[in-house]
Enzyme design. Sequence first.
Site, mmCIF file in Angstrom:
data_model
loop_
_atom_site.group_PDB
_atom_site.id
_atom_site.type_symbol
_atom_site.label_atom_id
_atom_site.label_comp_id
_atom_site.label_asym_id
_atom_site.label_seq_id
_atom_site.Cartn_x
_atom_site.Cartn_y
_atom_site.Cartn_z
ATOM 1 N N ASP A 64 -18.660 -38.285 1.013
ATOM 2 C CA ASP A 64 -17.962 -37.238 0.262
ATOM 3 C C ASP A 64 -18.906 -36.443 -0.625
ATOM 4 O OD1 ASP A 64 -18.611 -39.013 -1.721
ATOM 5 O OD2 ASP A 64 -16.542 -39.513 -2.273
ATOM 6 N N GLU A 69 -21.007 -37.764 -2.714
ATOM 7 C CA GLU A 69 -21.415 -38.578 -3.858
ATOM 8 C C GLU A 69 -21.605 -40.047 -3.496
ATOM 9 O OE1 GLU A 69 -18.638 -38.015 -7.001
ATOM 10 O OE2 GLU A 69 -19.075 -35.877 -7.235
ATOM 11 N N SER A 115 -35.219 -29.413 -3.919
ATOM 12 C CA SER A 115 -34.505 -28.810 -5.047
ATOM 13 C C SER A 115 -35.178 -27.512 -5.439
ATOM 14 C CB SER A 115 -34.487 -29.760 -6.248
ATOM 15 O OG SER A 115 -33.858 -29.139 -7.355
ATOM 16 N N GLY A 166 -30.678 -37.264 4.529
ATOM 17 C CA GLY A 166 -29.470 -36.594 4.048
ATOM 18 C C GLY A 166 -29.716 -35.677 2.878
ATOM 19 N N TYR A 219 -29.249 -32.593 7.055
ATOM 20 C CA TYR A 219 -29.044 -32.998 8.448
ATOM 21 C C TYR A 219 -28.785 -31.779 9.337
ATOM 22 C CZ TYR A 219 -28.518 -37.976 7.157
ATOM 23 O OH TYR A 219 -28.721 -39.261 6.722
ATOM 24 N N CYS A 257 -63.150 -37.638 40.683
ATOM 25 C CA CYS A 257 -61.730 -37.544 41.047
ATOM 26 C C CYS A 257 -61.135 -36.258 40.482
ATOM 27 C CB CYS A 257 -60.967 -38.759 40.526
ATOM 28 S SG CYS A 257 -61.487 -40.317 41.266
ATOM 29 N N GLN A 317 -57.209 -32.259 40.652
ATOM 30 C CA GLN A 317 -57.668 -33.633 40.814
ATOM 31 C C GLN A 317 -57.443 -34.049 42.259
ATOM 32 O OE1 GLN A 317 -56.264 -36.206 37.735
ATOM 33 N NE2 GLN A 317 -56.998 -38.081 38.698
ATOM 34 N N ASP A 348 -54.825 -41.668 40.765
ATOM 35 C CA ASP A 348 -54.266 -43.005 40.556
ATOM 36 C C ASP A 348 -53.165 -42.871 39.514
ATOM 37 O OD1 ASP A 348 -53.694 -45.583 39.732
ATOM 38 O OD2 ASP A 348 -55.754 -46.090 39.162
#
Length: 520
Positions: free
Chosen positions: A41, A43, A103, A157, A162, A400, A421, A425
Amino acid sequence: MSRAAAKFKIPMPVTKADFAFPSLRAFSIVVALDKQHGIGDGESIPWRVPEDMAFFKDQTTLLRNKKPPTDKKRNAVVMGRKTWESVPVKFRPLKGRLNVVLSSKATVEELLAPLPEEKRAAAAQDIVVVNGGLAAAVRLLARPPYCSSIETAYCVGGAQVYADAMLSPCVEKLQEVYLTRIHTTAPACTRFFPFPPENAATAWDLASSQGRRKSAVDGLEFEICKYVPRNHEERQYLELIDRIMKTGIAKEDRTGVGTLSLFGAQMRFSLRDNRLPLLTTKRVFWRGVCEELLWFLRGETNAQLLADKDIHIWDGNGSREFLDSRGLTENTEMDLGPVYGFQWRHFGAEYRGLEANYDGEGVDQIKFIVETIKANPNDRRLLFTAWNPCALHKMALPPCHLLAQFYVNTEKSELSCMLYQRSCDMGLGVPFNIASYALLTILIAKATGLRPGELVHTLGDAHVYRSHIDALKAQLERVPHAFPTLVFKEERQFLEDYELMDMEVIDYVPHPPIKMEMAV
């Protein structure tokens, strides 16, 4: 450091440090939500599940090795001011973590004012205030000293933070979501976090679940899950292995092990914003990748230089027995002959052994590429080869990965590389080769004042050794994680003089290693 004289080295430009760090730091989310995606909520949390609180503490505090934080390495928790204020005063700041509080008005002193005066000085070492949103926080954490001192950044949070995490530019850096599903509906919830979001550009895979359990306190059922963004680039690799094992042609080979193979494939990997395609479905030996690539760039042919650093990838091919089997009876043990690095830096020079000085001899293909990119970035001859037919019989092993071409996107100032290449492998070599040519492209971009763009990997004979099949089947069961980031902590005057210690791979979260024996 290269043993070449300075005039034969590749000087680094004044721009070499411009892209040493990513624009934003990768981060994870830790969140608990009910059946309706409610998180609280604003808080307080409207349920009591102490097991989830214990998980939160351990996940955000312990390092990836499950050990406690140290003076040099810890995690960060990023939160809005209201989330900070919802933490009981006696627990502020969250112990053992760097608390990053978002903030626009509050200062550190104001946030710590509710604490007993005797605790404020120590607490001030564990808190940073960022005047801005989540993007500003992860931008700060992408730079020194935090890029090295912070192992994992967690967004904890509240609802707006989020929400920001799921939007560009932050969502592109979101690596993991640790989500506790509380199997109840809390009417008190006024803040919500719908996950996974509908119609999101990013697809999310369930990487793990601890299973549905019942809390020992109020009996609420809960489930702790881990989600990761779908890594389409690593899935290319896994899907190619799966295709080879299902449809590949059975072949015998020089090692006597036998393979399943197919001919002609291609994978693409983004290198933008310091991204490093280090595969995650098994841990890739980064130290070996980096040291070998630097060894190539220095034109070295002495495998003992790598063995002395506890890197033994060339030991088998440098052994007395193997060299003699190739007819290289005059080579000293661990003298590989004019292999990769020699051809890169001295193509066409007569090979006289690993101790000889080759400064100024042959064609320096790497230096030519760097100089040509600077002079004419539109040139279509920005390529080098390690395949020298006149010298193949002198090599312990024919190359290779034998050809690479560079391409400059002049509109974006990006450098990309296409690797060809011939022999691939898939179990052992290809993960190494992807990371190696990614690093090469990043270094050449630094040397030419460009941003890294893309690695395009073209494969000829792509094969799975029969002895690797069971291990690769196990690897295919794993969910890929997000790729890590490469940062440069130090810069060098010359390209060849970069060292492993100058770089750091951060935010690498691989699955455990998978043992596969090299076919020699």
